[in-house]
Write an enzyme that holds these catalytic residues in place. Structure first.
Site, PDB file in Angstrom:
ATOM      1  N   ASP A  19     -13.899 -71.682 -40.444  1.00 16.34           N
ATOM      2  CA  ASP A  19     -13.489 -72.560 -41.465  1.00 16.34           C
ATOM      3  C   ASP A  19     -13.021 -72.151 -42.502  1.00 16.34           C
ATOM      4  OD1 ASP A  19     -13.891 -74.921 -43.246  1.00 16.34           O
ATOM      5  OD2 ASP A  19     -15.167 -75.587 -41.694  1.00 16.34           O
ATOM      6  N   LEU A  62      -6.159 -65.832 -33.988  1.00 16.68           N
ATOM      7  CA  LEU A  62      -7.945 -65.843 -33.875  1.00 16.68           C
ATOM      8  C   LEU A  62      -8.213 -64.489 -33.153  1.00 16.68           C
ATOM      9  CD1 LEU A  62      -8.845 -69.358 -33.157  1.00 16.68           C
ATOM     10  CD2 LEU A  62      -8.881 -68.093 -35.290  1.00 16.68           C
ATOM     11  N   ALA A 110     -13.019 -81.478 -29.839  1.00 14.96           N
ATOM     12  CA  ALA A 110     -13.330 -82.745 -30.835  1.00 14.96           C
ATOM     13  C   ALA A 110     -12.087 -83.596 -30.852  1.00 14.96           C
ATOM     14  CB  ALA A 110     -13.834 -82.560 -32.293  1.00 14.96           C
ATOM     15  N   TYR A 137      -2.733 -87.714 -37.734  1.00 20.28           N
ATOM     16  CA  TYR A 137      -3.745 -87.509 -37.120  1.00 20.28           C
ATOM     17  C   TYR A 137      -3.946 -87.749 -35.786  1.00 20.28           C
ATOM     18  CZ  TYR A 137      -9.018 -87.860 -36.727  1.00 20.28           C
ATOM     19  OH  TYR A 137     -10.385 -87.606 -36.337  1.00 20.28           O
TER      20      TYR A 137
HETATM   21  P1  NAD Z   1     -14.999 -82.625 -41.691  1.00 19.91           P
HETATM   22  O1  NAD Z   1     -13.704 -83.008 -42.682  1.00 19.91           O
HETATM   23  O2  NAD Z   1     -16.169 -82.679 -42.315  1.00 19.91           O
HETATM   24  O3  NAD Z   1     -14.977 -81.263 -40.967  1.00 19.91           O
HETATM   25  C1  NAD Z   1     -13.847 -80.374 -40.471  1.00 19.91           C
HETATM   26  C2  NAD Z   1     -13.979 -79.109 -41.057  1.00 19.91           C
HETATM   27  O4  NAD Z   1     -12.739 -78.576 -40.512  1.00 19.91           O
HETATM   28  C3  NAD Z   1     -14.110 -78.827 -42.382  1.00 19.91           C
HETATM   29  O5  NAD Z   1     -15.115 -77.993 -42.501  1.00 19.91           O
HETATM   30  C4  NAD Z   1     -12.674 -78.191 -42.714  1.00 19.91           C
HETATM   31  O6  NAD Z   1     -12.712 -77.316 -43.778  1.00 19.91           O
HETATM   32  C5  NAD Z   1     -12.170 -77.473 -41.439  1.00 19.91           C
HETATM   33  N1  NAD Z   1     -10.981 -77.189 -41.291  1.00 19.91           N
HETATM   34  C6  NAD Z   1      -9.930 -78.208 -41.301  1.00 19.91           C
HETATM   35  N2  NAD Z   1      -8.753 -77.448 -41.127  1.00 19.91           N
HETATM   36  C7  NAD Z   1      -8.839 -76.166 -40.869  1.00 19.91           C
HETATM   37  C8  NAD Z   1      -7.939 -75.189 -40.540  1.00 19.91           C
HETATM   38  N3  NAD Z   1      -6.885 -75.077 -40.362  1.00 19.91           N
HETATM   39  N4  NAD Z   1      -8.932 -73.599 -40.242  1.00 19.91           N
HETATM   40  C9  NAD Z   1     -10.131 -73.954 -40.317  1.00 19.91           C
HETATM   41  N5  NAD Z   1     -11.130 -74.862 -40.634  1.00 19.91           N
HETATM   42  C10 NAD Z   1     -10.322 -76.024 -40.810  1.00 19.91           C
HETATM   43  O7  NAD Z   1     -14.868 -83.833 -40.560  1.00 19.91           O
HETATM   44  P2  NAD Z   1     -15.745 -84.058 -39.434  1.00 19.91           P
HETATM   45  O8  NAD Z   1     -16.351 -85.392 -39.687  1.00 19.91           O
HETATM   46  O9  NAD Z   1     -16.834 -83.038 -39.297  1.00 19.91           O
HETATM   47  O10 NAD Z   1     -15.176 -83.858 -38.108  1.00 19.91           O
HETATM   48  C11 NAD Z   1     -15.166 -82.649 -37.283  1.00 19.91           C
HETATM   49  C12 NAD Z   1     -14.197 -83.095 -36.059  1.00 19.91           C
HETATM   50  O11 NAD Z   1     -14.611 -84.276 -35.429  1.00 19.91           O
HETATM   51  C13 NAD Z   1     -12.436 -83.367 -36.344  1.00 19.91           C
HETATM   52  O12 NAD Z   1     -11.806 -82.612 -35.635  1.00 19.91           O
HETATM   53  C14 NAD Z   1     -12.621 -84.719 -36.238  1.00 19.91           C
HETATM   54  O13 NAD Z   1     -11.212 -85.154 -35.837  1.00 19.91           O
HETATM   55  C15 NAD Z   1     -13.562 -85.080 -35.279  1.00 19.91           C
HETATM   56  N6  NAD Z   1     -14.184 -86.470 -35.258  1.00 19.91           N
HETATM   57  C16 NAD Z   1     -15.027 -86.796 -36.196  1.00 19.91           C
HETATM   58  C17 NAD Z   1     -15.273 -88.222 -36.096  1.00 19.91           C
HETATM   59  C18 NAD Z   1     -16.479 -88.856 -37.325  1.00 19.91           C
HETATM   60  O14 NAD Z   1     -16.541 -89.807 -37.269  1.00 19.91           O
HETATM   61  N7  NAD Z   1     -16.974 -87.714 -37.982  1.00 19.91           N
HETATM   62  C19 NAD Z   1     -14.722 -89.163 -35.454  1.00 19.91           C
HETATM   63  C20 NAD Z   1     -13.780 -88.700 -34.548  1.00 19.91           C
HETATM   64  C21 NAD Z   1     -13.378 -87.550 -34.364  1.00 19.91           C
END
Ligand code: NAD
Ligand code: UDP
Length: 330
Positions: free
Chosen positions: A47, A77, A130, A161
């Site tokens: 992260d 990575l 995801a 997005y």
């Molecule tokens: P979040 O913003 O809480 O978590 C995303 C994490 O990714 C964060 O910790 C951020 O720092 C990290 N991140 C972003 N870009 C990065 C990069 N380039 N390198 C390393 N780390 C990076 O969001 P979330 O709600 O936990 O969502 C997680 C995943 O689930 C996402 O891919 C999102 O698209 C998907 N998703 C979530 C939901 C929801 O309702 N929560 C719905 C649909 C899809």
């Protein structure tokens, strides 16, 4: 001791399986990490704290089976040793976040997915993406089933997005077809619960924090747009079952109970006992008018459906937000 999801073998300390979770310091990534550790996995989180925070994994300090690499997943990575599965969760996920971070969102969905798939290929590991209900855009088919191709505006503000995730799905299927990587795609619908940021802009933390602080609840548009909200533990169970399966096509994971945003605002007011008023604000561009997952496929393939009803999940979430607000005002 847990059972390995793929082989069913018992996992012991000396025969430990390793999972990589990108976005491990985010809302979902941190809950997934907890679940994998409970199943006996060693977890390497990656992260860069773009929208996540160290606080989400603070409770894992001193946990020998967890390691956090502070790195941007769009860069190469380099992970030492064997990896059995890569969960690619890194990406801004709140509309407010991805509107503020359009280029980073496009990069993590495209280059980040490319890196994460490359890692899975090199390690002969499984891969789980995801993905999102945003792949359906502002849907013309309701409820949304996986065979619907969607209605996305590629050049609108949300396109950064939606199109990044659609590209990520296409790349995942290409790595599956061309390189034989064992891949999975979860189309996640609105999920909520503890560890969401108070001010991440999504409707659940927005309404709860507004209600708890006596501020008006900001309903966008006339509030007639619909959403369906899934509690985080249900979502993580679905993700885990999908990772254990042999299924490669996309699968919707979400709660099919649908309500309007106006009804949702009323519900939050009732559950918090708040006397906050409702303030109507303009509807964001391309905000989907209706959203509800058809979860027939998840029921059939994974034997999965949500167990936590909305009121129960929201009460738990409200309690968590109350504690957070208390901490921030102390
Ligand atoms: P979040 O913003 O809480 O978590 C995303 C994490 O990714 C964060 O910790 C951020 O720092 C990290 N991140 C972003 N870009 C990065 C990069 N380039 N390198 C390393 N780390 C990076 O969001 P979330 O709600 O936990 O969502 C997680 C995943 O689930 C996402 O891919 C999102 O698209 C998907 N998703 C979530 C939901 C929801 O309702 N929560 C719905 C649909 C899809
Ligand atoms: N919304 C709202 N007020 C807010 C935040 C969001 O009315 O303060 C609406 C938003 O316009 C959308 C729905 O709530 O119709 C869900 O928004 P969210 O940002 O949670 O996620 P989305 O489902 O749009 O990805």
């Amino acid at each position: 001791m847990g059972a390995h999801p793929v082989t069913g073998e018992k996992v012991t300390i000396d025969k430990m399986r390793t999972a990589v979770v990108t976005g491990a310091a985010g809302f979902l990534g941190s809950h997934l990490t907890d679940r994998l550790l409970a199943e006996g996995y060693r977890v390497i989180g990656i992260d860069n704290f773009l929208t996540g925070s160290r606080a989400n994994v603070e409770h894992l300090q001193g946990e020998a089976k967890f390691e956090l690499l502070v790195q941007d997943v769009t860069q190469y990575l380099d992970i030492e040793g064997p990896v059995d599965i890569v969960f690619h969760f890194a990406s801004p996920a709140s509309p407010v976040d991805y509107l503020e971070l359009p280029i980073q969102t496009l990069k993590v969905g495209s280059l980040g997915t490319y890196r994460a798939l490359g890692l899975a290929k090199a390690k002969r590991a499984r891969f789980l993406l995801a993905s999102t209900s945003e792949c359906y855009g502002d849907p013309l088919v309701h409820p949304q089933s996986e065979d619907y191709w969607g209605n996305v505006n590629p050049i609108g503000p949300r396109g950064v997005y939606d199109e990044a995730k659609r590209f990520a799905e296409a790349l995942t299927m290409a790595y599956h077809r061309v390189h034989g990587v064992h891949t999975h795609i979860a189309r996640i619908f609105n999920t909520y619960g503890p560890r969401m940021r108070l001010r991440d802009g999504r409707v659940v933390p927005a309404f709860i924090s507004q209600a708890l602080t006596g501020k008006p609840l900001t309903v966008f548009g006339d509030g007639s747009q619909t959403r369906s909200f899934c509690y985080v533990s249900d979502l993580i169970e679905g993700i885990y079952r999908l990772a254990c399966s042999d299924y490669h096509e996309p699968i919707n994971l979400g709660n099919p109970v649908e309500l309007t945003i106006r009804e949702f605002a009323e519900l939050i007011r009732r559950l918090t006992g708040s006397s906050s008023t409702i303030l109507y604000e303009p509807l964001p561009v391309d905000d989907p008018k209706q959203r509800r997952p058809d979860i027939t496929r998840a029921r059939r393939i994974l034997g999965w459906e949500p167990k936590v009803d909305l009121e129960t999940g929201l009460r738990w979430t409200v309690d968590w937000f109350k504690a957070r607000l208390k901490m921030t005002t102390e």
